[in-house]
Scaffold this motif. Structure first.
Motif, short mmCIF file in Angstrom:
data_model
loop_
_atom_site.label_atom_id
_atom_site.label_comp_id
_atom_site.label_asym_id
_atom_site.label_seq_id
_atom_site.Cartn_x
_atom_site.Cartn_y
_atom_site.Cartn_z
N ALA A 19 -1.70 7.07 3.74
CA ALA A 19 -1.64 5.96 2.79
C ALA A 19 -2.26 4.68 3.32
CB ALA A 19 -0.19 5.70 2.38
N SER A 20 -2.66 4.69 4.58
CA SER A 20 -3.24 3.48 5.15
C SER A 20 -4.71 3.33 4.80
CB SER A 20 -3.06 3.48 6.67
OG SER A 20 -1.66 3.45 6.94
N ALA A 21 -5.29 4.37 4.22
CA ALA A 21 -6.69 4.28 3.80
C ALA A 21 -6.80 3.33 2.60
CB ALA A 21 -7.20 5.67 3.42
N PRO A 22 -7.93 2.63 2.50
CA PRO A 22 -8.09 1.73 1.35
C PRO A 22 -7.97 2.48 0.03
CG PRO A 22 -9.87 1.46 2.94
CD PRO A 22 -9.09 2.65 3.39
N GLY A 23 -7.29 1.87 -0.91
CA GLY A 23 -7.18 2.47 -2.25
C GLY A 23 -6.11 3.52 -2.36
N ALA A 24 -5.38 3.79 -1.26
CA ALA A 24 -4.34 4.82 -1.33
C ALA A 24 -3.03 4.22 -1.83
CB ALA A 24 -4.13 5.44 0.05
#
Lengths: 352, 755, 164
Positions: A19-24
């Protein structure tokens, strides 16, 4: 609904990484997220489905008496857990006054804390909304604003937080446990949500990827169990968001209020703890003029943000009523219409 | 087929067997409780494609760009239909071939004339792909300023209102009567736009099978729709089959063809595959009509003792910029109270919205809440009980026309409803009743009325060689109970038991049943069925009485009656024979008759025809918080012959709950700047939920009407709303002492500061 | 990419290869499994027409991703009767005329079954009203619906008592 990556991690750590990825964004029950996605209000690139994280589904009492509610505990399960409902009746009443039975069966505790505002201009992707698109402007100003904020709003945003659950949680000093890439931290529920100021797009203190893993109610909140209510004024008698709501808890000894807790819902971008009112009540009897003074204190800073001036006297009256109801004692059984003004006299079944 | 306009009132033709009047459970109940009942969107023919509308977010202007490439690039998207590439229609959607052909938008150009207007259709292999494809179109517009609101443009007097009534109508000298009256009140009431919000969204599954067009779509007017489609697609009506066995609610919203249905058919044509197009809930607030907002000013004059001398009912209504439809909100005043001088006048403004259309109890619903409120205000001014005031001003003849009523058991409704409710315990003064918990209690009442209409409809009846019957009419069940009530009438028309008769309805290849609307379907189609049954029985009687081998030989047609599948001699019912025997001897497999139902012009010229009722409501109001709850409601109605009391009660109670909704809940909120409806969803456009509804009681009083039609049927579908909305509004005023004149009543209206 | 989802639908185990994670449980039932008894009224959790039981609990199937339900047991309106024998809630809905157009009816009935399973309402009409408030009925058959739920509840508790 936009296309997205779908991942279903099996541990909290994996989930946070994903969830740390952008847009997650996290997906729990999805009762709010899918609604927003269907309206193209949010278009996340990745959904991190955390429904398999069974460690977040427990309600536990720790050694010091605090109650820890896993983020994935369903609203209905929490409200109907007999020990919980006995010890934290206003929280249970708030939960049962929210949404519908179907939604409460699905919706999670953590998700409830993160539900987005019901402001129609936020929901309408064609309207200007500083929350959705920073700097776009706010079409709620000068628009249909009869349900909007009267406390803590700014020129940039007049939206309210729609949660019922959060109102008694704020009143009773709940703590939110948060886990992120840099570890675990805690914030007071009262501090979880941010007032809009000039950055209404920032709604909570959560950093990207951070996950609410639990909500803790302190053991001390049990002291209010005998005198605790949540009341909610609605334009329809069920299945409606609050026009204004109020949580009240009292500790009464020998006719004197020893401690008071008051919080309002539907009036600001966060559940609104009324500490001035609480301070005013402490040490005094639960008499009409005292309750009235407390209500005045709670709304002292209030001002209309549009066509909603009526919410200010309404909030005052509701505080008085909630305090009266709390003073009379928690009903022995959950009212047939939880949180309804028509159930505000304890122990009485208001059969229509 | 030859219509049979002869509405015989000869008792010999009334074969009321044991079915009419019985509280049978719904014949379609089992299908509906098991999920087997197939609504339009439940059809999934092989090779199905999904179509999703893209709709405008501006209310006026033009579409200048659509990102068709982005939509097409989405996996699964097959085609994007826009005004640039949609197949041609044989007729212009903006044409007006008849007064009930309403203009609609089917991508005929790039203009936008209201928010939520269709501007493109995305067709894909999956619903998910089509839905996202529509979002990817990201339209750009050239927007023009929208005019929204009853003061947003110059008002004008419309040419006609409602179903063609004059916009200005005077009976007596209203001004003089008002000037000479002891008591006068002038009050202005506002009602907002209402949307039908049937639970079933509009949907269509369309398939071109060679030259035949087969569609599943909910419609309240099968054959009318077929005719309109034939014009639009340039094909013979016989090449179109519409199936609409169940409507998931109509309420007037499924009476006329609208753009989305045409677009579904066009998409199927374009791609040569069956297409399903289900309109998304938020998209329903635009192309399918709505109830116009109204602002109504009532001036009433009365004597000191409470005799009405004059009513002037003026309504400001709205229509769209491109079409004319005017909510006949003032017309209720023509028929209800006996004021010697009456005037109804209208003016209108054009707004940048979809065209307002018929919504359950058109005209009467908003008109009734205003009139019933005003009548209560006048009763109060005269110091009279609201019911006593209404009885004092009881209209023995229709006030605006002077015609006698064909039947009117309203007095009985008042008496029995009041008794059942305990009305006469009501204190005159407002804000004087409290319950034991301190909540304010109020009692209010209202008079209900709805005209007893008939349209034109036809039916065919057949008796088969085994003595069983088949009755067919392209009738529509939108929940009112057509499948059941018509089967009951059909069985009685053939003097057979219900299980010996097959009743067929719901497809466009059956006899034209007209429109299910105006509370007229049961009267219209019921009469047609009744006459079809009579025709087939007459044919059978002719066969038998002319046949020397029959025990009925020589009885003459009128000397024969039908009972339990047999024809019997009227003068000796021990002599007779079964239908099967008659047909067998005649060597016939079956025998057929047809019948029509339509209004009788002579009777209509002579009589005013309406259903009536009296509704009593109790509300509780939180004195500090303003929240309202209806706690009791009783409605007494007189509506002629009741075919099925159980289903009629459901209709009446349903209507009464619409009355509650009108008074307390529903309202479309439009942003005046953008023209967009900000609560175009069922979360924020409030209709009542179970917790809003107490144990409501409705009952009918006996009413025999020999003039409306042979069976004496009046309508019950809409009357429940009228009277009820006013009763609730009046109860709120009685509870609180606050007269709210803008509906729905909101919490903010009832806070202590408003007193 | 395909997502494999194993579900038990009305007692029948099914393993589905989903080509799209956006498919909701409602659209899976209606458009892919052709179990069209479950209805779409709003698609946003605001009407209750799509109510089904997931692991015995009533939920809005429109706000649930099918892919997220791997391993779940789903009961829809089609799975409620036993052969020709209607469920007591279905019987009661017919008897009390608790329906008109019928479009919300499958959702009402599944919600009523869920409510009775939850055991919170008992024979109190007020609690039934509150508990059924997540299911809109525009025809407004609410009075009959409440009666039907109370009747069915009584029938079911009689049956349970007799069995005990």
């Amino acid at each position: 609904m936009n296309r997205f990556d779908y991942v279903k991690p099996s541990t909290v750590a994996e989930a946070i990484a994903a969830a740390s990825a952008p847009g997650a964004t996290y997906l729990a029950a999805g009762t709010n997220l899918l609604d927003l996605m269907k309206g193209n209000v949010v278009r996340p690139a990745r959904l991190v489905d955390i429904t398999q994280l069974t460690e977040l589904t427990r309600i536990e009492t720790s050694g010091n008496g605090d109650v820890r509610i896993g983020a994935l505990v369903r609203n209905a399960d929490l409200a109907h857990e007999s020990g919980f409902a006995r010890d934290f009746p206003a929280v249970a009443e708030a939960l049962l006054s929210g949404a519908s039975a179907q939604l409460r069966n699905a919706a999670t505790a953590g998700g409830n804390l993160l539900q987005r505002t019901r402001c129609a201009y936020f929901y309408d992707a064609a309207s200007a909304c500083n929350k959705r698109t920073p700097g776009a402007g706010c079409d709620a100003r000068g628009g249909d604003s009869h349900q909007h904020a009267v406390l803590g709003w700014s020129e940039a945003c007049i939206a309210t937080n729609p949660s019922d659950f959060c109102v008694p949680l704020a009143a009773f000093d709940a703590v939110v446990e948060i886990e992120g890439v840099s570890g675990r931290r805690e914030v007071a529920l009262e501090a979880l949500h941010l007032l809009p100021g000039t950055t209404p797009e920032r709604e909570t203190v959560l950093a990207p990827g951070e996950m609410i893993v639990a909500i803790r109610l302190p053991a001390a909140a049990r002291a209010f169990a005998r005198h605790a209510r949540y009341l909610k004024v609605r334009e329809r008698n069920s299945y409606a968001f609050a026009v204004v709501s109020a949580a009240a808890g009292l500790v009464i000894e020998n006719g004197t209020i020893k401690q008071a807790r008051v919080a309002l819902g539907g009036v600001a971008a966060r559940p609104w703890r009324a500490r001035d009112a609480e301070a005013l009540l402490a040490g005094r009897p639960a008499e009409p003029d005292v309750l009235q003074q407390a209500a005045e204190a709670a709304l002292r800073e209030a001002k209309p943000s549009g066509d909603n001036a009526h919410k200010i006297p309404l909030a005052r009256s509701l505080i008085v009523r909630a305090l009266q109801a709390a003073a009379q004692g928690t009903p022995s059984r959950m009212p047939a219409l939880p949180a309804s003004p028509f159930s505000s006299i304890p122990g009485v079944l208001h059969d229509a | 087929m030859t219509p049979e306009p002869n509405l015989s009132r000869d008792p010999a033709h009334l074969r009321h067997g044991s079915n009419i009047g019985q509280s049978l459970t719904r014949v379609d109940g089992r299908a509906k409780v098991t999920g087997a009942a197939r609504y339009a969107a439940d059809n999934n023919p092989p090779g199905l494609l999904y179509a999703v509308l893209a709709v405008s977010s501006i209310a006026r202007g033009r579409v200048v760009a659509l990102d068709v490439d982005a939509a097409k690039a989405h996996p699964g998207v097959v085609e994007v239909m826009t005004s640039a590439n949609r197949p041609a229609l044989a007729a212009d959607p903006d044409g007006k071939p008849n007064p009930f052909a309403f203009r609609f938008e089917a991508l005929q150009n790039d203009r936008v004339r209201y928010a939520n207007q269709p501007i493109a259709v995305v067709i894909a292999e999956s619903l998910e792909a089509a839905t996202e494809g529509a979002a990817l179109l990201a339209p750009r517009y050239e927007a023009e300023a929208a005019h929204i609101g009853l003061d947003s443009d110059e008002a004008y007097v419309p040419p006609v209102v409602g179903m063609g009534y004059p916009a200005e109508s005077y009976h007596g000298d209203v001004e003089a009567a008002l000037a000479g009256s002891d008591r006068q009140i002038t009050a202005t009431y506002e009602t907002p736009a209402h949307y039908h919000n049937a639970m079933e969204p509009h949907a269509i599954v369309a398939e071109w099978q060679d030259e035949t067009l087969v569609i599943d779509t909910p419609t309240q007017g099968l054959v009318m729709m077929r005719g309109r489609l034939a014009e639009l697609f340039g094909i013979p009506p016989e090449s179109i089959l519409i199936r609409s066995p169940y409507l998931g609610g109509g309420f007037g919203g499924k009476g006329f063809i609208a753009g989305p249905q045409i677009l579904g058919i066009l998409a199927a044509k374009m791609l040569g595959r069956p297409v399903k197009l289900v309109v998304r809930r938020e998209q329903l607030y635009g192309p399918f009509g709505h109830r116009s907002p109204t602002r109504q000013t009532l001036q009433l004059g009365a004597s000191a003792t409470g005799q009405l001398s004059a009513i002037h009912h003026h309504a400001r209504v709205a229509t769209s910029r491109f079409e004319d439809f005017y909510e006949a909100a003032a017309h209720v005043t023509h028929t209800l109270y006996a004021a010697p001088a009456l005037a109804t006048t209208y003016d209108a403004v054009r707004m940048d919205t979809g065209t307002p259309l018929f919504v359950r109890a058109p005209g009467l619903a908003p008109g009734s809440i205003a009139l019933e409120s005003a009548v209560d205000e006048m009763a109060e001014a005269c110091g009279l009980d609201p019911l006593a005031f209404r009885v004092k001003n009881y209209a023995e003849v229709e006030p605006a026309t002077g015609k006698p009523f064909s039947s009117k058991a309203l007095r009985e409704c008042y008496t029995r409803g009041a008794e059942r409710f305990g009305w006469w315990e009501r204190p005159l003064k407002a804000r004087t009743m409290r319950d034991k918990d301190g909540f304010l209690v109020g009692w209010g009442m209202g008079t209900a009325t709805f005209h007893a209409l008939m349209f034109a409809g036809q039916a065919r009846a057949v008796i088969r060689r085994d003595g069983s019957g088949v009755v067919e009419s392209g009738a529509h069940d939108m929940g009112q109970g057509a499948w059941t009530a018509f089967a009951q009438i059909a069985a009685d028309s053939l003097a057979l038991d219900l299980d010996q008769v097959t009743f067929k309805a719901g497809t466009s290849d059956l006899p034209d049943a007209g429109i299910a609307g105006g509370s007229a379907h049961t009267a219209t189609v019921g009469t047609a069925i009744h006459n079809a049954g009579a025709a087939v029985i007459a044919k059978l009687a002719e066969l038998a009485t002319a046949d020397q081998r029959s025990p009925l030989y020589g009885a003459g047609n009128a000397g024969v009656i039908a009972r339990n599948g047999r024809l019997l001699r009227r003068d000796d019912d021990g002599r007779g024979e079964s239908y099967a025997d008659i047909l067998a001897r005649a060597g016939l497999d079956e025998i057929e008759g047809s019948g029509a139902g339509m209004p009788d012009p002579a009777a209509n010229a002579q009589y005013a025809m309406s259903s009536h009722g009296a509704v009593f409501a109790e509300v509780k109001v939180d004195p500090d918080l303003g929240q309202v709850r209806v706690t009791r409601m009783i409605g007494a109605f007189a509506a002629g012959r009741i075919i099925n009391p159980k289903l009629v009660n459901s209709q009446l109670i349903g209507g009464m709950i619409w009355g509650i909704s009108l008074a307390l809940h529903e309202e479309a909120i439009t942003d005046r700047r953008s023209g967009r409806i900000m609560n175009a969803n069922l979360g924020e456009y409030h209709v009542p939920v179970s917790a809003d509804i107490p144990a409501i009681e409705a009952f009918t009083v006996p009413e025999h009407d020999p003039f409306v039609n042979p069976l004496g049927i009046k309508g019950v579908g809409e009357i429940g709303i009228t009277g009820s909305a006013g009763a609730v509004a009046n109860a709120v005023a009685h509870a609180t002492g606050i007269r709210v004149r803008r509906f729905p009543v909101r919490i903010g209206d009832l806070l202590p500061a408003r007193r | 990419m395909n997502w494999t989802v194993s579900l038990t639908v009305n007692g029948e185990p099914r393993t589905l290869a989903l080509d799209d994670p956006r498919v909701t449980l409602l659209d899976l039932l209606r458009e892919r499994l052709h179990l069209t008894g479950t209805k779409k009224g709003c698609d946003r959790g605001q009407c209750g027409a799509c109510t089904v039981l997931v692991d015995g609990r009533r939920i809005n199937s429109c706000l649930t991703l099918a892919v997220s339900l791997d391993g779940a047991e789903i009961t829809t309106i089609e799975g409620l009767a036993t052969g020709d024998q209607l469920h007591p809630v279905q019987e009661a809905f017919i008897a009390q005329d608790a329906l008109q157009c019928g479009f919300c009816t499958p959702g009402q009935i599944m919600s009523a079954v869920g409510l009775i399973n939850e055991g919170q309402a008992g024979s109190d009409p007020e609690r039934v009203r509150e508990g059924m408030s997540g299911n809109l009925c525009r025809c407004s058959a609410y009075v009959g619906i409440v009666e039907a739920v109370l009747d069915a509840q009584a029938t079911l508790s009689d049956t349970t008592e007799r069995a005990a």
